[in-house]
Design a protein around this motif. Structure first.
Motif, PDB file in Angstrom:
ATOM      1  N   ALA A 282      48.162  34.093  26.853  1.00 49.62           N
ATOM      2  CA  ALA A 282      48.063  35.024  26.297  1.00 49.62           C
ATOM      3  C   ALA A 282      46.964  36.150  26.978  1.00 49.62           C
ATOM      4  O   ALA A 282      47.138  37.203  27.368  1.00 49.62           O
ATOM      5  CB  ALA A 282      47.772  35.355  24.927  1.00 49.62           C
ATOM      6  N   GLY A 283      46.025  35.338  27.658  1.00 52.64           N
ATOM      7  CA  GLY A 283      45.231  36.084  28.597  1.00 52.64           C
ATOM      8  C   GLY A 283      45.887  36.485  29.739  1.00 52.64           C
ATOM      9  O   GLY A 283      45.588  37.649  30.237  1.00 52.64           O
ATOM     10  N   ILE A 284      46.567  35.504  30.404  1.00 52.98           N
ATOM     11  CA  ILE A 284      47.309  35.890  31.520  1.00 52.98           C
ATOM     12  C   ILE A 284      48.342  37.122  31.048  1.00 52.98           C
ATOM     13  O   ILE A 284      48.538  37.994  31.899  1.00 52.98           O
ATOM     14  CB  ILE A 284      48.409  34.801  32.188  1.00 52.98           C
ATOM     15  CG1 ILE A 284      47.148  33.591  32.096  1.00 52.98           C
ATOM     16  CG2 ILE A 284      49.116  35.017  33.060  1.00 52.98           C
ATOM     17  CD1 ILE A 284      48.058  32.308  32.491  1.00 52.98           C
ATOM     18  N   ASP A 285      49.204  36.922  30.147  1.00 53.22           N
ATOM     19  CA  ASP A 285      50.107  38.119  29.794  1.00 53.22           C
ATOM     20  C   ASP A 285      49.128  39.454  29.770  1.00 53.22           C
ATOM     21  O   ASP A 285      49.854  40.482  30.242  1.00 53.22           O
ATOM     22  CB  ASP A 285      50.831  37.706  28.401  1.00 53.22           C
ATOM     23  CG  ASP A 285      51.555  36.304  28.653  1.00 53.22           C
ATOM     24  OD1 ASP A 285      51.927  36.027  29.755  1.00 53.22           O
ATOM     25  OD2 ASP A 285      52.069  36.055  27.506  1.00 53.22           O
ATOM     26  N   HIS A 286      48.121  39.357  29.034  1.00 56.88           N
ATOM     27  CA  HIS A 286      47.462  40.581  29.040  1.00 56.88           C
ATOM     28  C   HIS A 286      47.013  41.271  30.273  1.00 56.88           C
ATOM     29  O   HIS A 286      47.211  42.557  30.457  1.00 56.88           O
ATOM     30  CB  HIS A 286      46.147  40.290  27.995  1.00 56.88           C
ATOM     31  CG  HIS A 286      45.194  41.438  27.824  1.00 56.88           C
ATOM     32  ND1 HIS A 286      45.576  42.510  26.937  1.00 56.88           N
ATOM     33  CD2 HIS A 286      43.856  41.762  28.310  1.00 56.88           C
ATOM     34  CE1 HIS A 286      44.586  43.355  26.939  1.00 56.88           C
ATOM     35  NE2 HIS A 286      43.453  42.866  27.827  1.00 56.88           N
ATOM     36  N   THR A 287      46.376  40.315  31.106  1.00 52.12           N
ATOM     37  CA  THR A 287      45.978  40.765  32.361  1.00 52.12           C
ATOM     38  C   THR A 287      47.161  41.615  33.152  1.00 52.12           C
ATOM     39  O   THR A 287      47.189  42.603  34.060  1.00 52.12           O
ATOM     40  CB  THR A 287      44.989  39.784  32.970  1.00 52.12           C
ATOM     41  OG1 THR A 287      44.113  39.542  32.301  1.00 52.12           O
ATOM     42  CG2 THR A 287      44.583  40.569  34.322  1.00 52.12           C
ATOM     43  N   GLU A 288      48.226  40.764  33.096  1.00 50.81           N
ATOM     44  CA  GLU A 288      49.466  41.117  33.917  1.00 50.81           C
ATOM     45  C   GLU A 288      49.915  42.520  33.335  1.00 50.81           C
ATOM     46  O   GLU A 288      50.462  43.472  34.176  1.00 50.81           O
ATOM     47  CB  GLU A 288      50.672  40.088  33.539  1.00 50.81           C
ATOM     48  CG  GLU A 288      50.092  39.070  34.706  1.00 50.81           C
ATOM     49  CD  GLU A 288      51.305  38.073  34.921  1.00 50.81           C
ATOM     50  OE1 GLU A 288      51.494  37.249  35.708  1.00 50.81           O
ATOM     51  OE2 GLU A 288      52.122  37.719  33.745  1.00 50.81           O
ATOM     52  N   ARG A 289      49.815  42.837  31.999  1.00 52.27           N
ATOM     53  CA  ARG A 289      50.302  43.825  31.437  1.00 52.27           C
ATOM     54  C   ARG A 289      49.510  45.087  31.854  1.00 52.27           C
ATOM     55  O   ARG A 289      49.872  46.252  32.311  1.00 52.27           O
ATOM     56  CB  ARG A 289      50.177  43.918  29.768  1.00 52.27           C
ATOM     57  CG  ARG A 289      51.098  44.666  29.151  1.00 52.27           C
ATOM     58  CD  ARG A 289      51.456  44.133  27.723  1.00 52.27           C
ATOM     59  NE  ARG A 289      50.436  43.751  26.992  1.00 52.27           N
ATOM     60  CZ  ARG A 289      50.246  42.356  26.407  1.00 52.27           C
ATOM     61  NH1 ARG A 289      50.915  41.637  26.578  1.00 52.27           N
ATOM     62  NH2 ARG A 289      49.073  42.307  25.951  1.00 52.27           N
ATOM     63  N   ILE A 290      47.959  44.928  32.096  1.00 50.84           N
ATOM     64  CA  ILE A 290      47.204  45.976  32.618  1.00 50.84           C
ATOM     65  C   ILE A 290      47.478  46.378  33.870  1.00 50.84           C
ATOM     66  O   ILE A 290      47.674  47.621  34.295  1.00 50.84           O
ATOM     67  CB  ILE A 290      45.815  45.328  32.569  1.00 50.84           C
ATOM     68  CG1 ILE A 290      45.131  45.119  31.105  1.00 50.84           C
ATOM     69  CG2 ILE A 290      44.792  46.293  33.186  1.00 50.84           C
ATOM     70  CD1 ILE A 290      43.995  44.620  31.012  1.00 50.84           C
ATOM     71  N   GLY A 291      47.755  45.342  34.603  1.00 54.50           N
ATOM     72  CA  GLY A 291      48.142  45.519  35.997  1.00 54.50           C
ATOM     73  C   GLY A 291      49.803  46.433  36.362  1.00 54.50           C
ATOM     74  O   GLY A 291      49.829  47.191  36.956  1.00 54.50           O
ATOM     75  N   GLU A 293      50.727  48.210  33.986  1.00 55.84           N
ATOM     76  CA  GLU A 293      50.744  49.822  33.345  1.00 55.84           C
ATOM     77  C   GLU A 293      49.939  50.428  34.358  1.00 55.84           C
ATOM     78  O   GLU A 293      50.290  51.933  34.492  1.00 55.84           O
ATOM     79  CB  GLU A 293      49.927  49.671  31.831  1.00 55.84           C
ATOM     80  CG  GLU A 293      50.639  49.496  30.932  1.00 55.84           C
ATOM     81  CD  GLU A 293      50.109  49.065  29.622  1.00 55.84           C
ATOM     82  OE1 GLU A 293      48.912  49.172  29.409  1.00 55.84           O
ATOM     83  OE2 GLU A 293      50.728  48.391  28.683  1.00 55.84           O
ATOM     84  N   ARG A 294      49.008  50.094  35.026  1.00 59.62           N
ATOM     85  CA  ARG A 294      48.273  50.730  36.097  1.00 59.62           C
ATOM     86  C   ARG A 294      48.812  50.872  37.381  1.00 59.62           C
ATOM     87  O   ARG A 294      48.658  51.751  38.037  1.00 59.62           O
ATOM     88  CB  ARG A 294      46.807  50.251  36.156  1.00 59.62           C
ATOM     89  CG  ARG A 294      45.684  51.107  36.899  1.00 59.62           C
ATOM     90  CD  ARG A 294      44.484  50.024  37.462  1.00 59.62           C
ATOM     91  NE  ARG A 294      43.734  49.365  36.305  1.00 59.62           N
ATOM     92  CZ  ARG A 294      43.160  48.169  36.396  1.00 59.62           C
ATOM     93  NH1 ARG A 294      43.723  47.346  37.217  1.00 59.62           N
ATOM     94  NH2 ARG A 294      42.694  47.628  35.502  1.00 59.62           N
ATOM     95  N   GLY A 295      49.653  49.984  37.360  1.00 64.78           N
ATOM     96  CA  GLY A 295      50.548  49.849  38.973  1.00 64.78           C
ATOM     97  C   GLY A 295      49.914  48.978  39.926  1.00 64.78           C
ATOM     98  O   GLY A 295      50.490  49.063  40.898  1.00 64.78           O
ATOM     99  N   TRP A 296      48.702  48.584  39.618  1.00 67.88           N
ATOM    100  CA  TRP A 296      47.953  47.708  40.584  1.00 67.88           C
ATOM    101  C   TRP A 296      46.840  46.794  39.720  1.00 67.88           C
ATOM    102  O   TRP A 296      46.449  47.180  38.845  1.00 67.88           O
ATOM    103  CB  TRP A 296      47.289  48.290  41.836  1.00 67.88           C
ATOM    104  CG  TRP A 296      46.520  49.406  41.326  1.00 67.88           C
ATOM    105  CD1 TRP A 296      46.742  50.676  40.800  1.00 67.88           C
ATOM    106  CD2 TRP A 296      45.079  49.414  41.343  1.00 67.88           C
ATOM    107  NE1 TRP A 296      45.604  51.549  40.683  1.00 67.88           N
ATOM    108  CE2 TRP A 296      44.598  50.651  40.791  1.00 67.88           C
ATOM    109  CE3 TRP A 296      44.103  48.464  41.605  1.00 67.88           C
ATOM    110  CZ2 TRP A 296      42.878  50.744  40.620  1.00 67.88           C
ATOM    111  CZ3 TRP A 296      42.539  48.650  41.481  1.00 67.88           C
ATOM    112  CH2 TRP A 296      42.333  49.760  40.858  1.00 67.88           C
ATOM    113  N   LEU A 297      46.601  45.693  40.649  1.00 70.02           N
ATOM    114  CA  LEU A 297      45.490  45.008  39.856  1.00 70.02           C
ATOM    115  C   LEU A 297      44.267  44.885  40.629  1.00 70.02           C
ATOM    116  O   LEU A 297      44.469  44.796  41.919  1.00 70.02           O
ATOM    117  CB  LEU A 297      46.026  43.319  39.860  1.00 70.02           C
ATOM    118  CG  LEU A 297      46.844  42.994  38.563  1.00 70.02           C
ATOM    119  CD1 LEU A 297      47.600  41.627  38.788  1.00 70.02           C
ATOM    120  CD2 LEU A 297      46.109  43.060  37.289  1.00 70.02           C
ATOM    121  N   MET A 298      43.050  44.804  40.119  1.00 74.32           N
ATOM    122  CA  MET A 298      41.913  44.662  40.822  1.00 74.32           C
ATOM    123  C   MET A 298      42.031  43.199  41.440  1.00 74.32           C
ATOM    124  O   MET A 298      42.615  42.319  40.746  1.00 74.32           O
ATOM    125  CB  MET A 298      40.672  44.813  40.038  1.00 74.32           C
ATOM    126  CG  MET A 298      40.671  46.343  39.675  1.00 74.32           C
ATOM    127  SD  MET A 298      38.922  46.466  38.930  1.00 74.32           S
ATOM    128  CE  MET A 298      39.432  46.537  37.109  1.00 74.32           C
TER     129      MET A 298
END
Ligand code: ZN
Length: 422
Positions: A282-291, A293-298
């Motif tokens: 669930a943590g992995i899915d959540h962070t991937e979703r943020i990426g 939606e934002r278009g990129w990951l920190m």
């Protein structure tokens, strides 16, 4: 008037299949009779009836399965389950945490969870939650509570309010929790997600943990230990802890190793293991979703995804090896902790099938085994005469496909049908 002659309401529930929660294959053509909040009879549908003249509600659910209400062995009702960090949740006011806990408890009940073991909330929140539900002020599952987890100064969950150090400190904290109404004692054996704690290092010494376990057992209370790394598992088992939570086989450097002697010690001790697999996904899915939606990951988000994926892979490997060695698993979602929303307990049971359990075995980890592991095996997790009428009816057959558990037709709590939003 004798109690037998007092008019009472009966409910007869019928469905294509009945799964009793013990692991026996579903029986067909069964019906169940509810009276005074309890299961009065179970048997062949043509033989189940209420006495002449009694008022009866009759429900035929057709191609559905009747099963015991689910038993989630690990919850944190005060958390939102939306990715908020535990330290942020832990800094919130108690009254807000209690309101959220009540809302989450309702969501759990509506998803079919009629018993939940609460693994730690802040201050009095867990105690008030249980009391509010028991007094009918709000609806929710039957709560089995730890009150607050016992932790070292600055340890994981320190913000819940039960920091205790040294053998005398931990002894008195156990007595305090028992006085307040704790049903079991949750021990933080290693650090965890809490910023000031160190997940790869043990927290309590074996000596301290032995005192906690002895003191809890003296009051006939079970113990469960949060173990995010290997030395914590070892210390907890040496201390005689009843349940190992997370059970992560990583050493002090974070290196994975399936430690055979430790696994054997687990099997010999007959300790229950609550591996909490889905909360990581669930943590992995959540962070991937943020990426997404934002278009990129920190960079640190990507690093956290990579680390979690690797850790999850080794956790699946260790759990499947433990299962093969006969170590008994229970399903406890750990939700709504981290990014694991409430009402999705089925995902943890599905995760356990990926670690090698059959659908039926996975169901049992969330029914009779979960109930037995938290000392409510006489009331929950199994359908039998005289037990509380805590019942779940789902469309289809969950032994064929666990996802049938999403299709909740009805939930009964203490014999009463729970009104759910459409
Ligand atoms: Zn937890």
């Amino acid at each position: 008037m004798s109690p037998e002659t007092i008019p009472s309401d009966y409910t007869i529930i019928r469905a294509a299949r009945l799964f009793d929660g013990t692991g026996v294959a579903p029986a067909s053509g069964q019906a169940l009779l509810l009276k005074n909040g309890r299961i009065a009879a179970i048997g062949s549908a043509d033989q189940i009836s209420a006495p002449d003249g009694a008022t009866v509600t009759f429900k035929d659910y057709g191609d559905s399965t009747i099963l015991p209400g689910l038993v989630d062995g690990h919850t944190h009702m005060m958390a939102p389950g939306d990715g908020t960090h535990g330290d942020i949740t832990g800094a919130e006011q108690d009254d807000v945490l209690l309101m959220r806990a009540l809302q989450n408890a309702r969501t759990f009940l509506h998803a079919g969870v009629t018993t939940a073991r609460e693994n730690g909330a802040k201050n009095r929140v867990g105690f008030s939650l249980k009391e509010g539900i028991q007094r009918g002020l709000s609806e929710g599952p039957e709560m089995v509570i730890s009150g607050r987890p016992i932790t070292i100064t600055g340890g994981h969950f320190w913000y819940c309010g039960s920091e205790a150090d040294g053998v005398e400190g931990v002894r008195s904290e156990v007595r305090k929790l028992v006085k307040e109404g704790a049903d079991f004692i949750k021990i933080i054996a290693t650090g965890g997600s809490t910023w000031s704690s160190k997940p790869l290092l043990p927290s309590y010494t074996t000596e301290e943990m032995t005192v906690i376990v002895d003191e809890a057992h003296r009051f006939r209370k079970l113990t469960a230990a949060h173990c995010a790394s290997m030395q914590g598992i070892k210390n907890a088992l040496d201390a005689g802890v009843d349940m190992i939570i997370h059970c992560v086989f990583e050493d002090e450097t974070g290196m994975y190793e399936f430690n055979e002697p430790l696994a054997e010690q687990l099997a010999i001790a007959k300790a229950w293991v609550n591996p909490t697999l889905h909360v990581v996904q669930a943590g992995i899915d959540h962070t991937e979703r943020i990426g997404y939606e934002r278009g990129w990951l920190m960079n640190e988000e990507q690093a956290s995804i990579d680390a979690s994926k690797q850790s999850l892979e080794t956790r699946y490997e260790s759990v499947s090896r433990l299962i093969k060695m006969g170590v008994r698993m229970i399903a406890g979602s750990d939700s709504p902790w981290g990014a694991y929303p409430p009402g999705e307990f089925v995902k943890e049971m599905v995760a356990l099938t990926k670690a090698g359990l059959t659908n039926t075995e996975a169901l049992v980890t969330g029914l009779s085994h979960a109930a037995e592991s938290i000392a409510v095996g006489n009331d929950a997790g199994t359908l039998a005469v005289n037990r509380p009428g805590d019942i779940l009816i789902v469309g289809g057959d969950p032994t064929a496909d666990l996802n049938a558990l999403w299709d909740v037709k009805d939930v009964y709590k203490s014999g009463a049908r729970v009104a759910r939003p459409a």
